[in-house]
Design an enzyme around this catalytic site. Structure first.
Site, PDB file in Angstrom:
ATOM      1  N   CYS A  94       0.800  -1.226   0.000  1.00 22.59           N
ATOM      2  CA  CYS A  94       0.000   0.000   0.000  1.00 22.59           C
ATOM      3  C   CYS A  94       0.837   1.282   0.000  1.00 22.59           C
ATOM      4  O   CYS A  94       1.339   1.655  -1.035  1.00 22.59           O
ATOM      5  CB  CYS A  94      -0.990  -0.058   1.152  1.00 22.59           C
ATOM      6  SG  CYS A  94      -2.401   1.014   0.888  1.00 22.59           S
ATOM      7  N   HIS A 191      -3.436  -5.647   2.630  1.00 27.55           N
ATOM      8  CA  HIS A 191      -3.061  -5.818   4.044  1.00 27.55           C
ATOM      9  C   HIS A 191      -3.754  -7.091   4.531  1.00 27.55           C
ATOM     10  O   HIS A 191      -4.231  -7.900   3.757  1.00 27.55           O
ATOM     11  CB  HIS A 191      -3.590  -4.653   4.879  1.00 27.55           C
ATOM     12  CG  HIS A 191      -3.205  -3.302   4.403  1.00 27.55           C
ATOM     13  ND1 HIS A 191      -2.024  -2.698   4.766  1.00 27.55           N
ATOM     14  CD2 HIS A 191      -3.849  -2.393   3.626  1.00 27.55           C
ATOM     15  CE1 HIS A 191      -1.971  -1.479   4.241  1.00 27.55           C
ATOM     16  NE2 HIS A 191      -3.056  -1.272   3.537  1.00 27.55           N
TER      17      HIS A 191
HETATM   18  N1  GLN Z   1      -2.281   6.840   2.378  1.00 29.77           N
HETATM   19  C1  GLN Z   1      -2.367   5.989   1.246  1.00 29.77           C
HETATM   20  C2  GLN Z   1      -3.753   5.970   0.636  1.00 29.77           C
HETATM   21  O1  GLN Z   1      -4.706   6.307   1.291  1.00 29.77           O
HETATM   22  C3  GLN Z   1      -1.952   4.588   1.620  1.00 29.77           C
HETATM   23  C4  GLN Z   1      -2.952   3.894   2.504  1.00 29.77           C
HETATM   24  C5  GLN Z   1      -2.440   2.615   3.087  1.00 29.77           C
HETATM   25  O2  GLN Z   1      -1.246   2.391   3.147  1.00 29.77           O
HETATM   26  N2  GLN Z   1      -3.339   1.794   3.574  1.00 29.77           N
HETATM   27  O3  GLN Z   1      -3.896   5.609  -0.499  1.00 29.77           O
END
Ligand code: GLN
Length: 239
Positions: A94, A191
């Protein structure tokens, strides 16, 4: 013991959400089951970059966490590029998946520059893409995870996805693709954490790392009954 493997955990302080630490725990435990000693090195902004790393793992984070680590990531970017080109296995989830790419343009319109190791571009969309996700991958079969991101990621021409979305949004909710593959680097939005439910990916990273270091890898047979059960249950969950 057959040897020892160094896992570099990038930015555990700022980039580690929705259970991403579980990826490190799974790699460590499976490596031990396969007969290897494991050394986990946590690396935060400003730390001395380790002389050696066999597997590199990074997680997700808030936009603010990405802002915090971006400067340091640029400083170590050339080293990561070199390691990736040399075949070091990496798993980036992510937020760090996005920053391995060219940039992430956030909801409030500022651009967080990435290191361009992956040819991908990310733009925050109007809604967060959240939920349980199933992906079909030619290399790893069915991948099961959970996504939560505002970023919509688009692969550059010639960039290979990790797989196709069966359920969920994946990279951008539009083209049906999820993640990216480059050398032994895996980038993904998933995740959950990812590896406890996807031991095939964990063993791929392990096999690459051990083979690079010791020339061969002889896996132990691991009883994955709990992982299989977790996959079944997660796959039945509503989006
Ligand atoms: N901040 C980034 C987004 O919202 C990554 C989010 C995350 O790592 N879950 O896309």
């Amino acid at each position: 013991m057959s040897g020892s493997i160094d896992i570099l955990h990038l930015y555990p302080r700022d980039m580690n959400i929705y259970g991403d630490l579980g990826n490190i725990l799974v790699l460590k435990r499976r490596l031990e089951w396969h007969g290897y000693d494991v050394n986990v090195i946590g690396y935060n902004p400003g730390d001395a970059f380790p002389v050696h790393a066999d597997i590199i793992v990074g997680g997700g984070g808030q936009d603010s966490g990405q802002d915090i680590v971006a400067g340091d990531l640029h400083a170590i970017g050339p080293r990561l590029q070199k390691l990736a080109a040399g075949g070091t296995p990496m798993l980036m989830i992510c937020g760090l998946y996005q920053l391995l790419g060219k940039f992430f343009k956030t909801q409030d319109g500022h651009v967080i520059k990435g290191i361009g190791l992956l040819d991908i571009q990310t733009y925050a969309g109007p809604e967060r893409l959240i939920g349980n996700t199933i992906v079909e991958s030619p290399e790893f079969g069915q991948i099961i995870g959970y996504e939560n991101h505002s970023g919509q990621t688009f692969l550059g021409e010639g960039m290979t996805p990790l797989g196709s979305v069966v359920r969920g949004a994946g990279n951008n909710g539009q083209d049906g693709l999820e993640g990216a593959r480059y050398h032994n680097v895996i980038g993904s939005y998933l995740h959950g954490s990812l590896l406890p439910k996807n031991p095939a990916i964990a063993d791929f990273l392990i096999e690459q790392a051990v083979t690079r270091k010791y020339g061969e890898f002889t896996p132990t047979v691991i009883d994955d009954a709990f992982a299989l059960e977790a996959r079944k249950i997660a796959a039945k969950r509503p989006r």
